[in-house]
Write a protein that holds these residues in place. Structure first.
Motif, PDB file in Angstrom:
ATOM      1  N   ILE A   1      24.825   5.279   1.457  1.00 27.48           N
ATOM      2  CA  ILE A   1      25.527   4.347   2.346  1.00 27.48           C
ATOM      3  C   ILE A   1      26.720   5.038   2.994  1.00 27.48           C
ATOM      4  O   ILE A   1      26.959   4.926   4.205  1.00 27.48           O
ATOM      5  CB  ILE A   1      25.985   3.101   1.565  1.00 27.48           C
ATOM      6  CG1 ILE A   1      24.777   2.268   1.124  1.00 27.48           C
ATOM      7  CG2 ILE A   1      26.936   2.248   2.409  1.00 27.48           C
ATOM      8  CD1 ILE A   1      25.127   1.101   0.230  1.00 27.48           C
ATOM      9  N   ILE A   2      27.455   5.798   2.196  1.00 26.75           N
ATOM     10  CA  ILE A   2      28.654   6.478   2.695  1.00 26.75           C
ATOM     11  C   ILE A   2      28.311   7.499   3.768  1.00 26.75           C
ATOM     12  O   ILE A   2      28.958   7.552   4.826  1.00 26.75           O
ATOM     13  CB  ILE A   2      29.413   7.141   1.526  1.00 26.75           C
ATOM     14  CG1 ILE A   2      30.094   6.067   0.667  1.00 26.75           C
ATOM     15  CG2 ILE A   2      30.445   8.145   2.035  1.00 26.75           C
ATOM     16  CD1 ILE A   2      30.663   6.595  -0.629  1.00 26.75           C
ATOM     17  N   ILE A   3      27.293   8.328   3.538  1.00 27.07           N
ATOM     18  CA  ILE A   3      27.005   9.377   4.525  1.00 27.07           C
ATOM     19  C   ILE A   3      26.393   8.785   5.796  1.00 27.07           C
ATOM     20  O   ILE A   3      26.565   9.350   6.882  1.00 27.07           O
ATOM     21  CB  ILE A   3      26.098  10.484   3.942  1.00 27.07           C
ATOM     22  CG1 ILE A   3      24.714   9.952   3.580  1.00 27.07           C
ATOM     23  CG2 ILE A   3      26.764  11.136   2.737  1.00 27.07           C
ATOM     24  CD1 ILE A   3      23.768  11.050   3.137  1.00 27.07           C
ATOM     25  N   ILE A   4      25.710   7.655   5.680  1.00 32.31           N
ATOM     26  CA  ILE A   4      25.187   6.993   6.879  1.00 32.31           C
ATOM     27  C   ILE A   4      26.333   6.400   7.692  1.00 32.31           C
ATOM     28  O   ILE A   4      26.387   6.532   8.922  1.00 32.31           O
ATOM     29  CB  ILE A   4      24.158   5.917   6.495  1.00 32.31           C
ATOM     30  CG1 ILE A   4      22.883   6.572   5.954  1.00 32.31           C
ATOM     31  CG2 ILE A   4      23.824   5.038   7.708  1.00 32.31           C
ATOM     32  CD1 ILE A   4      21.888   5.601   5.352  1.00 32.31           C
ATOM     33  N   VAL A   5      27.272   5.749   7.016  1.00 29.62           N
ATOM     34  CA  VAL A   5      28.428   5.180   7.704  1.00 29.62           C
ATOM     35  C   VAL A   5      29.278   6.282   8.321  1.00 29.62           C
ATOM     36  O   VAL A   5      29.723   6.179   9.468  1.00 29.62           O
ATOM     37  CB  VAL A   5      29.276   4.332   6.736  1.00 29.62           C
ATOM     38  CG1 VAL A   5      30.605   3.928   7.383  1.00 29.62           C
ATOM     39  CG2 VAL A   5      28.508   3.088   6.309  1.00 29.62           C
ATOM     40  N   GLY A   6      29.516   7.369   7.574  1.00 27.70           N
ATOM     41  CA  GLY A   6      30.358   8.445   8.072  1.00 27.70           C
ATOM     42  C   GLY A   6      29.704   9.283   9.151  1.00 27.70           C
ATOM     43  O   GLY A   6      30.398   9.898   9.969  1.00 27.70           O
ATOM     44  N   GLY A   7      28.384   9.329   9.139  1.00 29.00           N
ATOM     45  CA  GLY A   7      27.670  10.187  10.085  1.00 29.00           C
ATOM     46  C   GLY A   7      26.964  11.293   9.329  1.00 29.00           C
ATOM     47  O   GLY A   7      27.631  12.143   8.727  1.00 29.00           O
ATOM     48  N   VAL A   8      25.643  11.262   9.351  1.00 23.45           N
ATOM     49  CA  VAL A   8      24.864  12.231   8.585  1.00 23.45           C
ATOM     50  C   VAL A   8      25.210  13.647   9.047  1.00 23.45           C
ATOM     51  O   VAL A   8      25.135  13.959  10.230  1.00 23.45           O
ATOM     52  CB  VAL A   8      23.354  11.964   8.757  1.00 23.45           C
ATOM     53  CG1 VAL A   8      22.542  13.019   8.019  1.00 23.45           C
ATOM     54  CG2 VAL A   8      22.999  10.575   8.244  1.00 23.45           C
TER      55      VAL A   8
ATOM     56  N   VAL B   1      28.281  -6.815   0.937  1.00 21.79           N
ATOM     57  CA  VAL B   1      29.254  -6.484   1.983  1.00 21.79           C
ATOM     58  C   VAL B   1      29.154  -5.004   2.348  1.00 21.79           C
ATOM     59  O   VAL B   1      29.256  -4.627   3.526  1.00 21.79           O
ATOM     60  CB  VAL B   1      30.684  -6.837   1.530  1.00 21.79           C
ATOM     61  CG1 VAL B   1      31.720  -6.277   2.512  1.00 21.79           C
ATOM     62  CG2 VAL B   1      30.843  -8.341   1.418  1.00 21.79           C
ATOM     63  N   GLY B   2      28.933  -4.138   1.344  1.00 22.57           N
ATOM     64  CA  GLY B   2      28.777  -2.713   1.622  1.00 22.57           C
ATOM     65  C   GLY B   2      27.591  -2.441   2.524  1.00 22.57           C
ATOM     66  O   GLY B   2      27.677  -1.631   3.469  1.00 22.57           O
ATOM     67  N   LEU B   3      26.479  -3.107   2.269  1.00 21.54           N
ATOM     68  CA  LEU B   3      25.295  -2.949   3.123  1.00 21.54           C
ATOM     69  C   LEU B   3      25.540  -3.511   4.517  1.00 21.54           C
ATOM     70  O   LEU B   3      25.118  -2.923   5.521  1.00 21.54           O
ATOM     71  CB  LEU B   3      24.095  -3.642   2.478  1.00 21.54           C
ATOM     72  CG  LEU B   3      23.575  -3.003   1.186  1.00 21.54           C
ATOM     73  CD1 LEU B   3      22.507  -3.882   0.543  1.00 21.54           C
ATOM     74  CD2 LEU B   3      23.007  -1.611   1.459  1.00 21.54           C
ATOM     75  N   LEU B   4      26.232  -4.650   4.597  1.00 20.52           N
ATOM     76  CA  LEU B   4      26.548  -5.227   5.898  1.00 20.52           C
ATOM     77  C   LEU B   4      27.480  -4.307   6.682  1.00 20.52           C
ATOM     78  O   LEU B   4      27.361  -4.196   7.919  1.00 20.52           O
ATOM     79  CB  LEU B   4      27.193  -6.605   5.721  1.00 20.52           C
ATOM     80  CG  LEU B   4      26.273  -7.711   5.197  1.00 20.52           C
ATOM     81  CD1 LEU B   4      27.075  -8.999   4.964  1.00 20.52           C
ATOM     82  CD2 LEU B   4      25.126  -7.962   6.164  1.00 20.52           C
ATOM     83  N   LEU B   5      28.401  -3.646   5.981  1.00 17.35           N
ATOM     84  CA  LEU B   5      29.291  -2.684   6.633  1.00 17.35           C
ATOM     85  C   LEU B   5      28.476  -1.559   7.254  1.00 17.35           C
ATOM     86  O   LEU B   5      28.721  -1.149   8.395  1.00 17.35           O
ATOM     87  CB  LEU B   5      30.292  -2.123   5.620  1.00 17.35           C
ATOM     88  CG  LEU B   5      31.188  -0.982   6.102  1.00 17.35           C
ATOM     89  CD1 LEU B   5      32.118  -1.469   7.200  1.00 17.35           C
ATOM     90  CD2 LEU B   5      31.998  -0.419   4.929  1.00 17.35           C
ATOM     91  N   MET B   6      27.495  -1.045   6.499  1.00 14.52           N
ATOM     92  CA  MET B   6      26.640   0.016   7.017  1.00 14.52           C
ATOM     93  C   MET B   6      25.886  -0.447   8.259  1.00 14.52           C
ATOM     94  O   MET B   6      25.829   0.260   9.277  1.00 14.52           O
ATOM     95  CB  MET B   6      25.654   0.466   5.943  1.00 14.52           C
ATOM     96  CG  MET B   6      24.697   1.554   6.401  1.00 14.52           C
ATOM     97  SD  MET B   6      23.496   2.007   5.130  1.00 14.52           S
ATOM     98  CE  MET B   6      22.482   0.508   5.084  1.00 14.52           C
TER      99      MET B   6
ATOM    100  N   ALA C   1      26.693  -2.863  10.323  1.00 14.89           N
ATOM    101  CA  ALA C   1      27.623  -3.086  11.431  1.00 14.89           C
ATOM    102  C   ALA C   1      27.973  -1.770  12.122  1.00 14.89           C
ATOM    103  O   ALA C   1      28.012  -1.687  13.362  1.00 14.89           O
ATOM    104  CB  ALA C   1      28.889  -3.771  10.914  1.00 14.89           C
ATOM    105  N   VAL C   2      28.213  -0.725  11.333  1.00 19.73           N
ATOM    106  CA  VAL C   2      28.535   0.576  11.914  1.00 19.73           C
ATOM    107  C   VAL C   2      27.355   1.111  12.713  1.00 19.73           C
ATOM    108  O   VAL C   2      27.510   1.648  13.821  1.00 19.73           O
ATOM    109  CB  VAL C   2      28.941   1.573  10.812  1.00 19.73           C
ATOM    110  CG1 VAL C   2      29.038   2.990  11.374  1.00 19.73           C
ATOM    111  CG2 VAL C   2      30.270   1.168  10.195  1.00 19.73           C
ATOM    112  N   LEU C   3      26.145   0.959  12.169  1.00 25.65           N
ATOM    113  CA  LEU C   3      24.959   1.479  12.850  1.00 25.65           C
ATOM    114  C   LEU C   3      24.670   0.724  14.142  1.00 25.65           C
ATOM    115  O   LEU C   3      24.141   1.302  15.094  1.00 25.65           O
ATOM    116  CB  LEU C   3      23.750   1.404  11.912  1.00 25.65           C
ATOM    117  CG  LEU C   3      23.791   2.343  10.711  1.00 25.65           C
ATOM    118  CD1 LEU C   3      22.549   2.171   9.850  1.00 25.65           C
ATOM    119  CD2 LEU C   3      23.926   3.796  11.155  1.00 25.65           C
TER     120      LEU C   3
END
Length: 288
Positions: free
Chosen positions: A226-233, A265-270, A272-274
């Protein structure tokens, strides 16, 4: 109430620290080798069990045990590169499946060697820094400090050393790097050692706080993805920023509501960013 908020900030800072170590290691491996390493969570687990063996069972000083755990898990990473990822370099799907197999092997070894029960690791120190009614224990502070030192050292290594430049070149374009005389095999070994070692240190430093178990890597690897997807692979900076963002959101939601809601919420955050930036916060948009 202010003390409660400050305590939550302390807890979130601790969580962000070890999450950043795990995510940065995973990003480094993917960036240089193009491999999705599903066994990365088990490397975190191996670092925790290194503390059980060296510190809890054999009485070595804690930070000596952490150093030994770093080397041990880093060598596990090299073993994975030599036996799994190098032969399957042209087959990313095969490498992914092989990493899942290695994941199961490490779990089985942990069960055989340490049992199914959680291992209790003795506390390293008592007390902590008290600010009002909030307490940041020395053990959690150590995790934060070690993370800052290691990530700063990695940043300097990647930008100021010859081998660091080689790693960055391979991450950007492996074929072009090979044409410039950079050894793909050597850079892959460096990437696997460093990436695995970072996960191992995260497991080692948190072992006294989490009670290691053979299956502790499951939730960690999901969070790391989740973190690397949100941050940018492929973005190390993105992994650090996303780890901080995710840890604070997850910790505050868990504290004030519920852990299950925090996961949602963590998944929803991901998502939303995508939706807003499909390439992630620090990812580079591919040219058409």
């Amino acid at each position: 109430m202010p003390d409660f908020l400050l305590q939550t900030v302390f807890n979130a800072s601790y969580a962000a620290s070890y999450m950043a170590l795990i995510a940065v290691g995973l990003v480094l491996i993917f960036g240089v080798m193009g491999v999705v390493n599903f066994a990365h969570g088990e490397l975190y687990m191996a670092g925790a069990y290194a503390i059980v063996f060296f510190y809890a069972w054999n009485g070595l000083p804690f930070f000596v045990a952490v150093a030994l755990g770093l080397v041990f898990v880093g060598c596990l990473g090299i073993l994975m590169e030599l036996t799994l990822f190098r032969p399957l370099r042209t087959n990313p799907l095969g490498g992914l499946i092989a990493s899942i197999g290695f994941l199961l092997i490490l779990q089985t070894v942990a069960v055989v060697g340490f049992g199914l029960r959680n291992q209790n690791v003795p506390r390293v120190s008592q007390g902590g820094i008290t600010v009002g009614g909030a307490v940041l224990t020395y053990e959690r502070l150590a995790v934060i400090v070690v993370t800052i030192v290691l990530l700063a050292a990695l940043w300097l290594f990647l930008r100021r050393s010859k081998f660091g430049w080689a790693l960055r070149a391979c991450a950007q374009d492996r074929e072009a790097a090979a044409l410039q005389g950079i050894s793909i095999n050597q850079t892959a070994r460096y990437a696997m050692f460093i990436g695995a070692a970072l996960a191992g240190v995260a497991g080692a430093m948190t072992a006294p706080l989490v009670a290691p178990s053979p299956y502790m890597g499951h939730s960690v690897i999901v969070t790391a993805f989740i973190i690397i997807i949100v941050g940018g692979v492929g973005s190390l900076e993105g992994a650090v920023v996303a780890a901080i963002l995710y840890a604070f959101v997850h910790t505050f939601v868990t504290t004030f509501y519920d852990g299950v809601i925090a996961n949602i919420v963590g998944l929803l955050l991901m998502l939303a960013v995508l939706v807003v930036k499909p390439q992630g916060l620090f990812g580079v948009r591919e040219r058409a």
